[in-house]
Design a protein around this motif. Structure first.
Motif, PDB file in Angstrom:
ATOM      1  N   GLN A  17      42.398  11.625  55.452  1.00  0.00           N
ATOM      2  CA  GLN A  17      41.678  11.057  56.491  1.00  0.00           C
ATOM      3  C   GLN A  17      42.733  10.587  57.550  1.00  0.00           C
ATOM      4  OE1 GLN A  17      38.616  10.363  57.326  1.00  0.00           O
ATOM      5  NE2 GLN A  17      37.940  11.977  55.498  1.00  0.00           N
ATOM      6  N   ILE A  18      43.890  10.154  57.049  1.00  0.00           N
ATOM      7  CA  ILE A  18      44.646   9.493  58.156  1.00  0.00           C
ATOM      8  C   ILE A  18      45.172  10.805  58.952  1.00  0.00           C
ATOM      9  CG2 ILE A  18      47.281   8.674  58.321  1.00  0.00           C
ATOM     10  CD1 ILE A  18      46.462   7.107  55.794  1.00  0.00           C
ATOM     11  N   LEU A  24      46.946  14.178  68.339  1.00  0.00           N
ATOM     12  CA  LEU A  24      47.947  15.366  68.367  1.00  0.00           C
ATOM     13  C   LEU A  24      49.362  14.847  68.677  1.00  0.00           C
ATOM     14  CD1 LEU A  24      48.493  18.413  67.694  1.00  0.00           C
ATOM     15  CD2 LEU A  24      47.764  18.853  69.984  1.00  0.00           C
ATOM     16  N   SER A  25      49.370  14.225  69.639  1.00  0.00           N
ATOM     17  CA  SER A  25      50.566  13.530  69.956  1.00  0.00           C
ATOM     18  C   SER A  25      51.386  12.714  68.857  1.00  0.00           C
ATOM     19  CB  SER A  25      50.556  12.584  71.177  1.00  0.00           C
ATOM     20  OG  SER A  25      49.636  11.496  70.946  1.00  0.00           O
ATOM     21  N   GLN A  26      50.484  11.771  68.285  1.00  0.00           N
ATOM     22  CA  GLN A  26      51.038  11.131  66.937  1.00  0.00           C
ATOM     23  C   GLN A  26      51.618  12.276  65.755  1.00  0.00           C
ATOM     24  OE1 GLN A  26      47.271   9.151  66.368  1.00  0.00           O
ATOM     25  NE2 GLN A  26      48.269   7.305  66.849  1.00  0.00           N
ATOM     26  N   LEU A  27      50.721  13.172  65.495  1.00  0.00           N
ATOM     27  CA  LEU A  27      51.132  14.058  64.589  1.00  0.00           C
ATOM     28  C   LEU A  27      52.582  14.893  65.029  1.00  0.00           C
ATOM     29  CD1 LEU A  27      47.709  15.785  64.142  1.00  0.00           C
ATOM     30  CD2 LEU A  27      48.962  14.217  62.306  1.00  0.00           C
ATOM     31  N   LYS A  28      52.561  15.034  66.120  1.00  0.00           N
ATOM     32  CA  LYS A  28      53.881  15.763  66.809  1.00  0.00           C
ATOM     33  C   LYS A  28      55.001  15.012  66.523  1.00  0.00           C
ATOM     34  CE  LYS A  28      51.940  19.178  69.841  1.00  0.00           C
ATOM     35  NZ  LYS A  28      51.710  19.801  71.311  1.00  0.00           N
ATOM     36  N   LYS A  29      54.921  13.654  67.033  1.00  0.00           N
ATOM     37  CA  LYS A  29      55.896  12.825  66.709  1.00  0.00           C
ATOM     38  C   LYS A  29      56.514  12.664  65.404  1.00  0.00           C
ATOM     39  CE  LYS A  29      57.087   7.995  68.055  1.00  0.00           C
ATOM     40  NZ  LYS A  29      56.425   6.760  68.667  1.00  0.00           N
ATOM     41  N   HIS A  30      55.734  12.513  64.560  1.00  0.00           N
ATOM     42  CA  HIS A  30      55.956  12.448  63.277  1.00  0.00           C
ATOM     43  C   HIS A  30      55.642  13.621  62.257  1.00  0.00           C
ATOM     44  CE1 HIS A  30      56.192   8.189  63.875  1.00  0.00           C
ATOM     45  NE2 HIS A  30      55.114   8.398  64.460  1.00  0.00           N
ATOM     46  N   ARG A  31      56.107  14.733  62.757  1.00  0.00           N
ATOM     47  CA  ARG A  31      55.819  16.319  62.377  1.00  0.00           C
ATOM     48  C   ARG A  31      56.466  16.312  60.760  1.00  0.00           C
ATOM     49  NH1 ARG A  31      55.282  20.616  65.613  1.00  0.00           N
ATOM     50  NH2 ARG A  31      55.018  22.402  64.267  1.00  0.00           N
ATOM     51  N   ALA A  53      39.025  22.724  65.538  1.00  0.00           N
ATOM     52  CA  ALA A  53      40.189  22.085  66.165  1.00  0.00           C
ATOM     53  C   ALA A  53      40.384  22.986  67.510  1.00  0.00           C
ATOM     54  CB  ALA A  53      41.384  22.065  65.421  1.00  0.00           C
ATOM     55  N   SER A  54      41.007  22.305  68.345  1.00  0.00           N
ATOM     56  CA  SER A  54      41.320  22.859  69.637  1.00  0.00           C
ATOM     57  C   SER A  54      42.379  23.902  69.347  1.00  0.00           C
ATOM     58  CB  SER A  54      41.925  21.935  70.646  1.00  0.00           C
ATOM     59  OG  SER A  54      42.949  21.199  70.335  1.00  0.00           O
ATOM     60  N   GLU A  55      42.861  24.720  70.484  1.00  0.00           N
ATOM     61  CA  GLU A  55      43.702  25.705  70.176  1.00  0.00           C
ATOM     62  C   GLU A  55      45.171  25.149  70.140  1.00  0.00           C
ATOM     63  OE1 GLU A  55      45.816  29.058  73.096  1.00  0.00           O
ATOM     64  OE2 GLU A  55      43.678  28.893  73.310  1.00  0.00           O
ATOM     65  N   ARG A  56      45.402  24.012  70.871  1.00  0.00           N
ATOM     66  CA  ARG A  56      46.688  23.216  70.535  1.00  0.00           C
ATOM     67  C   ARG A  56      46.924  22.731  69.223  1.00  0.00           C
ATOM     68  NH1 ARG A  56      46.736  18.691  74.514  1.00  0.00           N
ATOM     69  NH2 ARG A  56      49.044  18.683  73.770  1.00  0.00           N
ATOM     70  N   GLN A  57      45.653  22.298  68.576  1.00  0.00           N
ATOM     71  CA  GLN A  57      45.685  21.681  67.434  1.00  0.00           C
ATOM     72  C   GLN A  57      45.833  22.804  66.209  1.00  0.00           C
ATOM     73  OE1 GLN A  57      41.829  19.650  67.740  1.00  0.00           O
ATOM     74  NE2 GLN A  57      42.695  17.708  67.732  1.00  0.00           N
ATOM     75  N   GLN A  58      45.350  23.811  66.408  1.00  0.00           N
ATOM     76  CA  GLN A  58      45.453  24.859  65.742  1.00  0.00           C
ATOM     77  C   GLN A  58      46.795  25.361  65.633  1.00  0.00           C
ATOM     78  OE1 GLN A  58      42.400  27.976  66.451  1.00  0.00           O
ATOM     79  NE2 GLN A  58      40.609  26.725  65.576  1.00  0.00           N
TER      80      GLN A  58
END
Length: 70
Positions: A17-18, A24-31, A53-58
């Motif tokens: 869930q988190i 996406l910016s948060q996910l990238k920051k903490h990849r 998901a969007s193309e960027r998210q995928q």
């Protein structure tokens, strides 16, 4: 102790869930952390990140999943 199933446990549900609610910016920051958590999730939960998901998210999730193999 949490019960384990193909869908995961209460703990993996929280992690799922988190990650699902993060921008996406948060996910990238903490990849690196995202990759460590995703590795612990059942494949069935991982697949849900690609649905709708969007193309960027995928692209992000595909890169994370490929990184799990190495």
């Amino acid at each position: 102790m949490a019960r384990t199933s193909a869908e995961g446990t209460d703990d993996t549900d929280v992690v799922h869930q988190i990650l699902a609610n993060a921008e996406l910016s948060q996910l990238k920051k903490h990849r690196a952390v995202v990759a460590r958590f995703v590795a612990l999730l059942p494949p069935k939960l991982r697949a849900t990140y690609l649905v709708g998901a969007s193309e960027r998210q995928q692209r992000f999730w595909t890169e994370v999943f490929v990184g799990l193999r190495g």
